[in-house]
Structures are given as structure tokens and as C-alpha cells.
Design an enzyme around this catalytic site. Structure first.
Site, PDB file in Angstrom:
ATOM      1  N   ALA A   1       0.857  -1.191   0.000  1.00  0.00           N
ATOM      2  CA  ALA A   1       0.000   0.000   0.000  1.00  0.00           C
ATOM      3  C   ALA A   1       0.889   1.235   0.000  1.00  0.00           C
ATOM      4  CB  ALA A   1      -0.873  -0.008   1.246  1.00  0.00           C
TER       5      ALA A   1
ATOM      6  N   GLY B   1       0.730  -5.071   1.003  1.00  0.00           N
ATOM      7  CA  GLY B   1      -0.385  -5.127   0.066  1.00  0.00           C
ATOM      8  C   GLY B   1      -0.007  -5.782  -1.260  1.00  0.00           C
TER       9      GLY B   1
ATOM     10  N   GLU C   1      -0.442  -9.327  -0.656  1.00  0.00           N
ATOM     11  CA  GLU C   1      -1.878  -9.563  -0.470  1.00  0.00           C
ATOM     12  C   GLU C   1      -2.597  -9.598  -1.821  1.00  0.00           C
ATOM     13  OE1 GLU C   1      -2.062  -6.330   2.477  1.00  0.00           O
ATOM     14  OE2 GLU C   1      -3.123  -7.758   3.762  1.00  0.00           O
TER      15      GLU C   1
ATOM     16  N   GLU D   1       4.038  -5.048   7.645  1.00  0.00           N
ATOM     17  CA  GLU D   1       3.194  -3.998   8.240  1.00  0.00           C
ATOM     18  C   GLU D   1       3.455  -3.777   9.720  1.00  0.00           C
ATOM     19  OE1 GLU D   1       2.234  -6.227   6.022  1.00  0.00           O
ATOM     20  OE2 GLU D   1       0.746  -5.415   4.645  1.00  0.00           O
TER      21      GLU D   1
END
Ligand code: 3HC
Ligand code: NAI
Length: 694
Positions: A61, A102, A105, A125
Site C-alpha cells: 500500500a 499489500g 496480499e 506492516e
């Protein structure tokens, strides 16, 4: 275009194109959904490959978006991943380089994954005080197993794809290009018509999931006293193991929403960006050419010279190590060898690596041997006369363009530069002890230091694994100039009623790796004593508690003499409160006419930390540090400031500068109140309702 779209004979290839690391910001998320729709709508497309660049599939992200409206803007990352997971055509992720957070993910939402064996795979994270918030805690345990996923998520440490080759995460791990292999796999699955696998449907198999999770919780609880993220990670993993997928996703989502608002996560993100910002110097652009550093010279093989040499050897750079006498050279070399052998004993290096590194050293007693060095770092005695002798000789032998650096901790780098006829090539490289271990490097920019010299040393610092911060020339540079004020307050607290163990306990509870008195005993109290003696001549008005001198007069230099602020037992580094020292402190209070009072831990923390902040404000106003985050990074990387508090300046911002100033004005009414003259910049920002880190 943040995602490019191409068709290779019936296979749509969607390539993330958002340099440098394909962060999944709003434009990229939109690009992904739009290209997916295009591929699904195109009748000639039979399968889809999602890929990134050579450096990164995706770094995750976009952290810069967090706590801004863009982060919430649809399509959010969970929406994007759900769209890929719903795809009616097979989707293959091709992972070269990094797949982090992310990014991983997203790959977990595709049907198949192909990675190059060197790709780095991780969910980091937790290091930002968060947990994976787009299904990572739910899908990774299904793909690599409960135990491996727990390790990856709770530690945040990435692993090479080759180590996960046997798990269900990867359909293929290849030595070459993952994209080519992914296109081949996409063709196969498009023709086979097999049911599309989805990680969310896989079961987590474990003989005793509850037992393992209980064990993990005990370990994680101990490690997560300071911030909530590790335990929240575990809560979400537990939900993955024990609840249906959608309920697990809900647990993860709620925890993410909570963590992203925590001060700890904001501080850790400040540290992440601050470290990167430290490498950016306002007047030095990417167009400044770097000088080539192929060979390094180090002068002085003492405490610092040996550790400094090891940094370069570790990076494969040959080092010529110079001393004045053979026995000092032999001692220095023996210490380097011993340090490497200790690393080998701990399994960090092989015997062969030890020999390879040692083979890169050329020991010498002759300056002539430094004539080929591209960088020469001096670490000799801290006296102008000795520095002058060294730099005069360097000026005579060093090749034109060689960079000449001093590791001085207190002397004027401009004066040292003036010992040569090439001040533009001179700067300070202030390493911290032990220099082979400590991450921080203060790079001291002299008045005449050339831009390419500074840029070259900053780039080299990154290569040798240091966190480098630029400091202007002043006594103590950024870190030690501030710590002097912190130490003064620690001393005054003893005079007023505190004891060393109380001060240390309060600072360690706040999160410092070590309180000031335990730190003094470790570093050697005689070092501060010598500095204070010099200071008494230079700045006779500068006051400090006399207790530090009194213990030195008793020979209590710290661990090395078996006694300091604390007592030590032979062979044991544990600090035991000392009746002798405590009596000395109490007597000293009486001698100076102070009646001792009870002092709260809150006052101890405020006085020590705000003393750092006030001096930091002066340093900022004088331009010694270019930005507040540089000061924070010095304290995070070099002084054991708690990382989840973001450094002294960020911490002051989070308390509110108005409140910091009010506390300082309160302390100004007490003992040695003169020390609390607030820095004009602090007053100005506090009155304007602003902060140091804008
Ligand atoms: N978002 C935005 N920018 C990022 C980024 C990210 N995820 N990761 C790196 N960057 C930026 C850096 O700020 C830097 O920018 P700059 O050039 O303007 O200073 C640039 O990319 C290059 O970064 P580095 O200098 O760190 O390059 P390295 O090659 O040394 O390291 C890296 C690359 C390993 C990707 C490292 O930057 C890193 O660890 N990044 C953070 C990865 C991470 O934590 N990802 C998880 C994000 S949170 C998430 O995904 C939430 C999700 O679960 C919902
Ligand atoms: P040290 O006393 O351990 O080592 C100095 C070495 O330099 C000795 O081996 C000595 O033989 C050698 N030397 C002296 N004069 C020389 C000359 N003319 N030519 C070649 N070699 C010579 O000292 P230390 O602690 O390594 O400090 C060195 C420098 O690093 C100083 O400037 C000090 O201020 C600075 N520094 C020290 C730190 C520390 O924690 N010890 C931390 C950061 C900087």
C-alpha cells in the site's frame, strides 16, 4: 499510466508501473481494476497475468496515503483484491523482486503465483505499527501454514521465495524471469479449463492450532509491551485459524482501522520516512556526479579505527589501515580478527568469509601506501595537534580528488579542513561506538565541503548499511550536543532528590534502551569527566551537578572499573544500586543547601526529553540540522530513543509544543532554572500552534 496493458497471444499482461516500488496508491488501484475489467471484457483474452518490474512486484500500500482521504477512496485495496479473486478468467501473479505488504496480499488474491527464487516475500506492516489489512492475515496462513505465516506476520521480516517453494503459496518458483514462466502457466491453465483455485477456500491444517496460538501469544505478549500491533496480528491470525474466512476478514479490518490511528503507528511511519528523507539534501540534486570509491584508507587502529574498517570490509571494499607503531597496528588487527571470529562462533559468518574479509586489509606504517585510496578516514587521538600532523601528511600523499574524512567527535571540522590545501575534499564522518555495530553516522558538512564529496559519502553510507544524517559544524554535532543538556538535567535531578536507579527506571519505562546512568557506566564516566574539564575552561558559566565529578574522583568510572553510578560484581554487567553513591548524592544535596524532595517519574521524563527538544530547536534554527526529522533519526538510530515515539522532536509535536513550552516555563522556576531558557524557534512555533515536523 500506473498499470500497462498488453496482450500476448490470448494472455493479457497487466504490469504495475508506479516507480520506484509500485506502491498501491489510488491511481494504481484504479488502473488495476480498469485493466482487469478490460481483460474480462475482451473475448480474445483467455487468461490474465499481473506483473511488476524487475525491482518490485509491489512494495505494498502507498504509505504516504495513510490517514488521508485517498486511502479510503474506492477502489480500496480489499476491493481490488476481491475483484481479482472473483475473476472468471484465470489470473496468475508473476513476482520478480519484492512482494511486500499489500503487494503480497494482491498476489494472494490471484489464482496462481509464480516467483523468481530471489524474490523477497513478506508482510512487514507490523514494523509500521500495523497489521496486513487486505486479507494477508487470513490468506497467508492458508497458503504457507499457520506457523510460517505467524512468523512472517509477527516479525515482519521478508524471506526469499526459494524458501517458500514447497508451500501452496507458489505454483512455480523459477531461477529465471518469473513473467515468462507465469505467461507459460497462464496458457496451460487457460487450456485445461480446471476449476480456479482460491486461497480463501483453502483450509488451515494444523494438529493443534489452539495450542500453537497459545504458545505464540505468550511469546508475542512479552515482545509487544510497547505497541499493540504484534498482538493484533496474532488476534487476526487466530481468527483465520478458528473462524470462517469472512469473519476473519472482519477481525482483520477492525484491527487495521484501530492501529492506523495509534500514535505508535504514526511515529513508526515518521521514522520510516524520516530515514529516507535524511538522505535527501536540499541543494544536492540527482545530477551531482558521485566520486568512485574503490579503496579506503583508515588511520588509527584503536577503538574506532578498527570498527570503521570493518564496515568497509563487510561491503567488500579493500582497506589500508595505518598506525604509527607496529604494536598498535598488531593490536588493532587482532581485535578485528577477534570480532570476526566471534561473529563466526555465533553462526553469522563462515570461517571462509572471515578470511575473505581479513584478506582485504593491508596493514601499514607508511603514508605512501595511502596514495591510491579514494577515501581516507582518520580516527586518531582527539587533539588538534595530532589531527594537524595527520591531515598535513594526507594532503601530501593522497591522490587528487580523494575524500579526506575525520571521525572527530568534538573538534571543528573546518579547522581540520584548513590543515590541507583542499578543504573542499574534507568532511566529518562521525561514527558511533562500536562502529561496526551502531547504525548511525553523522556526516559533518564543513563550510567548504564540495557537493559531490557530501553526496558520495551519503551514498557510501547507504552501501555500508549506515543510517546517515548530515550535520553542520558545531561542538558535539547534533547528537552529542543535545545529549549534554539531557545529562545536565539527569544530574540536577540527583541534586534535587532522585537517585540514579529511579532516573534510569523512569527513562527505561518511557522506552529508552538504557537510562543515563547505566549508559554512563557502560561508556565510561571518565569520558564525560574529561569533557567537563575542558568545558570548564571554554564555558565557565555552564553549570552541572558535581556528583558526576565526585564519583570519578573515587575512581568509579563504570563497568570497566567494577564501579560507577552502580556497583558491579566481577564478570557480571548487572547494575546494583550503590549505598556509597547514594550516600554521596544525599550528602552533596545537603552541601549545596538543597532539601531533597520526592520527584515523580513524569518529571524525570519531561525534564530529560524536553532538554533534548530545546537544544534540538536551537540546532534546527541554526541550520545545523536541515529538518526536524533528521534530529529524530539521529536519536532513533544512535541514542536508543524509543522507535514507537518517533524521536524527540516528533514526540514534542505529539505532546503539543504549547504544552512542552508550558512545562519548560514551570521548570524554569526551579533549581538551575536558567537551563530552561526556551529556544526562540520553540516559542515561535508553540505560539503559532505549529509543530517541528510539518
Ligand atoms: N509506499 C509508498 N512509498 C514507498 C513504499 C510504500 N509502500 N515503499 C517504499 N516507498 C518509497 C520510499 O519512501 C522511497 O521513496 P523516496 O525515493 O522518495 O525516498 C522509495 O520508495 C524507495 O524506497 P527505499 O529507499 O526504502 O528503497 P529500498 O530499495 O532500500 O527498499 C523497500 C525498498 C524494501 C520496498 C522499502 O522501501 C520498504 O521496506 N518499504 C515499506 C514496505 C512496507 O512496509 N509495505 C507495507 C505497506 S503497508 C500495507 O501494505 C498495508 C496493507 O496491508 C493494507
Ligand atoms: P583510541 O585511542 O582507541 O585510538 C586512536 C588510535 O590512533 C591509537 O591506536 C593510536 O595509536 C592511533 N594514532 C594516534 N596518533 C596517530 C597518528 N598520528 N597516526 C596514526 N595513528 C595514530 O581512540 P578512539 O576512541 O578510537 O578515538 C579516535 C577518534 O574517534 C577520536 O577523534 C575520537 O574523538 C573519535 N570518536 C571516538 C568515539 C568513541 O566512542 N571512542 C566515538 C566517536 C568518535
Amino acid at each position: 499510466m500506473s498499470v500497462s496493458y498488453e496482450i500476448h497471444d490470448g494472455i493479457a499482461v497487466l504490469t504495475l508501473a508506479n516507480p520506484p516500488v509500485n506502491g498501491l496508491g489510488i491511481a494504481t488501484r484504479r488502473g488495476l481494476v480498469e485493466s482487469l475489467t478490460q481483460a474480462l471484457d475482451d473475448a480474445q483474452v483467455r487468461a490474465i497475468v499481473v506483473s511488476g518490474g524487475e525491482r518490485a512486484f509491489s512494495g505494498g500500500a502507498d504509505i504516504r496515503e495513510f490517514n488521508t482521504p485517498q486511502a479510503e477512496q474506492e477502489p480500496t485495496l480489499p476491493t481490488v483484491i476481491a475483484a481479482f479473486e472473483r475473476s472468471s478468467k484465470p489470473v496468475v501473479a508473476a513476482i520478480n523482486g519484492l512482494a511486500l505488504g499489500g503487494g503480497l496480499e494482491l498476489a494472494l488474491g490471484t489464482n496462481y503465483r509464480v516467483a523468481s527464487s530471489r524474490a523477497q516475500i513478506g508482510l512487514p506492516e507490523v514494523k509500521l505499527g500495523l497489521l496486513p489489512g487486505a486479507g494477508g492475515t487470513q490468506r497467508l496462513p492458508r497458503a504457507v501454514g499457520l506457523e510460517a505465516a505467524t512468523n512472517m506476520i509477527v516479525s515482519g521480516t521478508p524471506v526469499a521465495a526459494s524458501l517458500l517453494a514447497k508451500t501452496r503459496l507458489f505454483d512455480r518458483v523459477v531461477d529465471g524471469d518469473a513473467l515468462e514462466a507465469a505467461i507459460a502457466l497462464a496458457r496451460e491453465v487457460a487450456s485445461s479449463g480446471a476449476k480456479l483455485p482460491k486461497v480463501r477456500d483453502w483450509k488451515i491444517k494444523h494438529e493443534n492450532a489452539e495450542g500453537f496460538l497459545g504458545f505464540a501469544r505468550t511469546a508475542v505478549t512479552a515482545a509487544s509491551v510497547n505497541y499493540p500491533a504484534p498482538l493484533k496480528c496474532l488476534d487476526a491470525i487466530e481468527a483465520a485459524a478458528l473462524k470462517p474466512f469472512d469473519q476473519g476478514m472482519q477481525v482483520e479490518r477492525e484491527a487495521f482501522a484501530l492501529l492506523i490511528q495509534t500514535p505508535e503507528s504514526k511515529a513508526l511511519r515518521h521514522g520510516f520516512f524520516g530515514e529516507r528523507a535524511a538522505g535527501k539534501i536540499a541543494d544536492i540534486g540527482a545530477d551531482v556526479p558521485l566520486r568512485e570509491i574503490r579503496r579506503v584508507g583508515v588511520i588509527g587502529a584503536g577503538t574506532m579505527g578498527g570498527g570503521i574498517s570493518m564496515n568497509f570490509l563487510n561491503a567488500g571494499l579493500p582497506v589500508t589501515l595505518l598506525e604509527t607503531k607496529q604494536d598498535a597496528l598488531d593490536r588493532g588487527l587482532a581485535t578485528i580478527r577477534k570480532n570476526y571470529e566471534n561473529s563466526a562462533k555465533k553462526g553469522k559468518l563462515t570461517a571462509e568469509q572471515v578470511e575473505q574479509r581479513l584478506a582485504l586489509i593491508t596493514p601499514t606504517l607508511s603514508y605512501e601506501d595511502l596514495k591510491d585510496a579514494d577515501l581516507i578516514v582518520e580516527a586518531v587521538f582527539e587533539e588538534y595537534s595530532v589531527k594537524q600532523a595527520v591531515f598535513t601528511q594526507l594532503d601530501a600523499v593522497a591522490k587528487p580528488g580523494a575524500i579526506l574524512a575525520s571521525n572527530t567527535s568534538t573538534l571543528d571540522v573546518d579547522r581540520i579542513a584548513a590543515f590541507t590545501a583542499r578543504p573542499q575534499d574534507v568532511l566529518g564522518m562521525h561514527f558511533f561506538s562500536p562502529a561496526n555495530v551502531m547504525k548511525l553516522l553523522e556526516v559533518v558538512r564543513g563550510k567548504q565541503t564540495a557537493k559531490d564529496v557530501l553526496a558520495t559519502v551519503m551514498a557510501l553510507a547507504k552501501k555500508i548499511g549506515k543510517t546517515a544524517v548530515v550535520s553542520g559544524v558545531c561542538d558535539g554535532f547534533i547528537g552529542n550536543r543535545m545529549i549534554e543538556q539531557y545529562s545536565r538535567q539527569a544530574g540536577f535531578l540527583l541534586d534535587e532528590g532522585a537517585l540514579p536507579q529511579q532516573v534510569d527506571r523512569a527513562m527505561e519505562k518511557f522506552g529508552f534502551a538504557m537510562g543515563p546512568f547505566r549508559m554512563g557506566d557502560l561508556a565510561g564516566n571518565d569520558i564525560g569527566w574529561a569533557i567537563r574539564k575542558r568545558r570548564a575552561l571554554e564555558k565557565p558559566d555552564l553549570t552541572y551537578s558535581k556528583t558526576a565529578d565526585l564519583i570519578c574522583e573515587l575512581g568509579r568510572y563504570g563497568q570497566k572499573t567494577g564501579a560507577g553510578w552502580y556497583d558491579y560484581k566481577p564478570g557480571d554487567r548487572n547494575a546494583h544500586p550503590s549505598a556509597e553513591v547514594n550516600a554521596l548524592i544525599e550528602k552533596h544535596s545537603a552541601d549545596i543547601g538543597l532539601s531533597r524532595r520526592a520527584i515523580s517519574d513524569e518529571e524525570i521524563v519531561e525534564r530529560l526529553v524536553y532538554a533534548l527538544v530545546n537544544e534540538g530547536a536551537h540546532i534546527l534554527a541554526e541550520g545545523i540540522a536541515a529538518k526536524a526529522s533528521d534530529i529524530d533519526i539521529v536519536y532513533l538510530a544512535g541514542y536508543g530513543f524509543p522507535i514507537w515515539r518517533g524521536g524527540p522532536m516528533f514526540y514534542a509535536d505529539s505532546v503539543g509544543l504549547y504544552n512542552v513550552l508550558a512545562a519548560m516555563r514551570r521548570y524554569a522556576k526551579g533549581h538551575e532554572g536558567k537551563a530552561w531558557e526556551p529556544a526562540p524557534l520553540l516559542v515561535q512555533l508553540a505560539e503559532a500552534g505549529q509543530s517541528f515536523n510539518r
